[in-house]
Design a protein around this motif. Structure first.
Motif, PDB file in Angstrom:
ATOM      1  N   ARG A 270       7.567  31.895 -50.547  1.00  0.00           N
ATOM      2  CA  ARG A 270       8.809  31.532 -51.224  1.00  0.00           C
ATOM      3  C   ARG A 270       8.585  31.343 -52.725  1.00  0.00           C
ATOM      4  NH1 ARG A 270      12.722  29.987 -47.466  1.00  0.00           N
ATOM      5  NH2 ARG A 270      11.888  29.729 -45.332  1.00  0.00           N
TER       6      ARG A 270
ATOM      7  N   ARG B 298      13.486  31.073 -52.053  1.00  0.00           N
ATOM      8  CA  ARG B 298      13.791  32.365 -51.436  1.00  0.00           C
ATOM      9  C   ARG B 298      12.530  32.999 -50.859  1.00  0.00           C
ATOM     10  NH1 ARG B 298      16.327  35.838 -56.079  1.00  0.00           N
ATOM     11  NH2 ARG B 298      14.323  35.193 -56.988  1.00  0.00           N
TER      12      ARG B 298
ATOM     13  N   VAL C 236      14.361  38.728 -50.086  1.00  0.00           N
ATOM     14  CA  VAL C 236      14.664  39.350 -51.370  1.00  0.00           C
ATOM     15  C   VAL C 236      14.468  40.863 -51.284  1.00  0.00           C
ATOM     16  CG1 VAL C 236      13.962  39.502 -53.799  1.00  0.00           C
ATOM     17  CG2 VAL C 236      14.158  37.268 -52.689  1.00  0.00           C
TER      18      VAL C 236
END
Length: 433
Positions: A168, A173, A178
């Motif tokens: 992350r 994220r 992504v």
């Protein structure tokens, strides 16, 4: 390899000389058309809108040059120039077109544009290699907030794993999420790895990013090894106090302990044998008030070397030094290490072929290590690997001032072509191991 002006097998090397103006114009077009901001330098980071747009541009560039081109599940732009024997293990070359924030126009880009130019010159001169030539613009070579560099080349080499996808960034994220948002297929990226031994060989053209070649007046660097990279994150927790009333010997100053860690990291690089460097690239503390003793600090650093044994020892010494200083100051600390890549040796015979190719073109060369990480380090898992360096003006890189002269770029592209021809002419494995 024959002398300058001759041939290697059925390939005339003189006819593979690159169009230097075309190469320079292509590099300039990429720089002018795809950057994230108007800040100094060129910023085209992985997963940005500018980078997404540039992938389409690179795909079109390869197709215009006559390559069979596509995007693979990991976002690599892959072009293939068919050889006479399509069942033979292929050759591969390429690099990357992403940049660091405020970076330069040449790091990685020279290797991609140069590889496309070699394929274009083969077609324009009506000459064909025995085996396929695979040209790749690898996705996301530069370090990113997820701590996973060389995402695309790791995927092709079968070295991208689920742990990488689960990492992350500072916003929480996941890398895999992504990638999905960017239009990629993380699951397929994990599964697409080529088999070890499936490449006849890999060679990458790159700017040196240092001053050695320019200082020596040498046109070509033959890379002997690619440095291993160990990255460190250290968090220091102390106690906030009034800066005017708490005596110096009773403080638990997290920033002071972190500052000592910065010195410890630098000391390792300064005392490294052969090739070893260390850098603290980021430093934070809180609460950030002049009249408050800092209660927390964070340090991000890395150490690099082509010598695995030194890297192992340096890790231990840095941790010991950080821990001892923090304990002395009454500060607790947590140190995490992330291995970005291990040191990788270039194949000895590929090194020889690069050197003899430079000789055949009348160019001076010297053996050099690479302190930077490269996609080539991961492609070494699939077959014999080598790298060609060209000079960087002033040794500058990862900055707006990054520059390689057009004549040096053209010389590097010509040596790349000659090396690929020499590798192609060898039957069986290229490696001397």
């Amino acid at each position: 390899m024959t002398a300058s002006g001759g041939t290697a097998g059925s390939i005339d090397l003189d006819r593979l000389a690159p169009d230097a103006d075309r190469v320079a114009s292509t590099i300039a077009t990429l720089a002018a058309g795809f950057t994230e901001s108007a800040e100094p330098g060129w910023t085209r980071r992985v997963f940005s809108d500018a980078y997404r747009a540039s992938r389409g541009w690179t795909l079109a560039l390869m197709r215009d040059a006559g390559l069979e081109a596509h995007l693979d599940p990991a976002g690599n732009v892959v072009g293939v120039l068919p050889g006479r024997n399509r069942s033979a293990p292929p050759l591969m070359t390429g690099s990357h077109t992403d940049t660091v924030h405020g970076g330069g126009r040449f790091d990685g880009i020279v290797g991609v544009v140069g590889a496309v130019e070699v394929a274009r010159r083969l077609l324009e001169s009506g000459q064909q290699l025995e085996r396929d030539l695979v040209v790749v613009d690898f996705l996301g070579e530069e370090a990113n907030p997820f701590g996973v560099s060389c995402v695309g080349s790791r995927s092709i080499a079968g070295l991208l794993d689920a742990e990488h996808l689960g990492r992350r960034d500072d916003e929480g994220r996941r890398l895999g999420d992504v990638m999905t948002t960017f239009g990629l297929d993380p699951g397929a990226a994990l599964a697409q790895g080529w088999s070890p031994g499936s490449l006849h060989g890999y060679v990458e053209l790159h700017v040196e990013q240092g001053p050695v070649l320019e200082t020596a007046g040498t046109s070509i660097g033959v890379v002997t090894a690619i440095a291993g990279i160990e990255r460190l994150f250290a968090r220091f927790t102390g106690r906030a106090d009034h800066a005017g009333t708490m005596p110096m010997d009773q403080r638990r100053d997290a920033l002071a302990a972190a500052a000592a860690a910065v010195v410890a990291v630098e000391r390792e690089g300064c005392g490294a044998p052969v090739h070893g460097v260390s850098t603290v690239g980021r430093f934070e503390s809180s609460p950030g008030a002049l009249n408050v003793v800092p209660d927390e600090a964070r340090v991000w650093a890395e150490i690099r070397s082509t010598e695995a044994a030194w890297l192992t020892g340096a890790r231990r010494r840095v941790v010991d030094a950080i821990g001892a200083e923090a304990e002395r100051r009454g500060v607790t600390t947590v140190v995490d290490w992330l291995n970005d890549q291990d040191p990788v040796r270039a194949d000895p015979l590929v090194q020889d072929l690069i050197g003899s190719s430079a000789d055949s073109l009348g160019l001076r060369w010297q053996a050099v290590p690479s302190g930077a990480g490269h996609d080539a380090a991961h492609l070494a898992h699939l077959g014999p690997m080598g790298m060609i360096f060209i000079p960087s003006v002033g040794g500058r890189s990862h900055c707006p001032e990054e520059l390689s002269q057009t004549d040096h770029v053209a010389e590097g592209v010509h040596v790349l072509a000659a090396t690929l021809v020499a590798m192609d002419a060898r039957s069986g494995a290229v490696t001397s191991a």
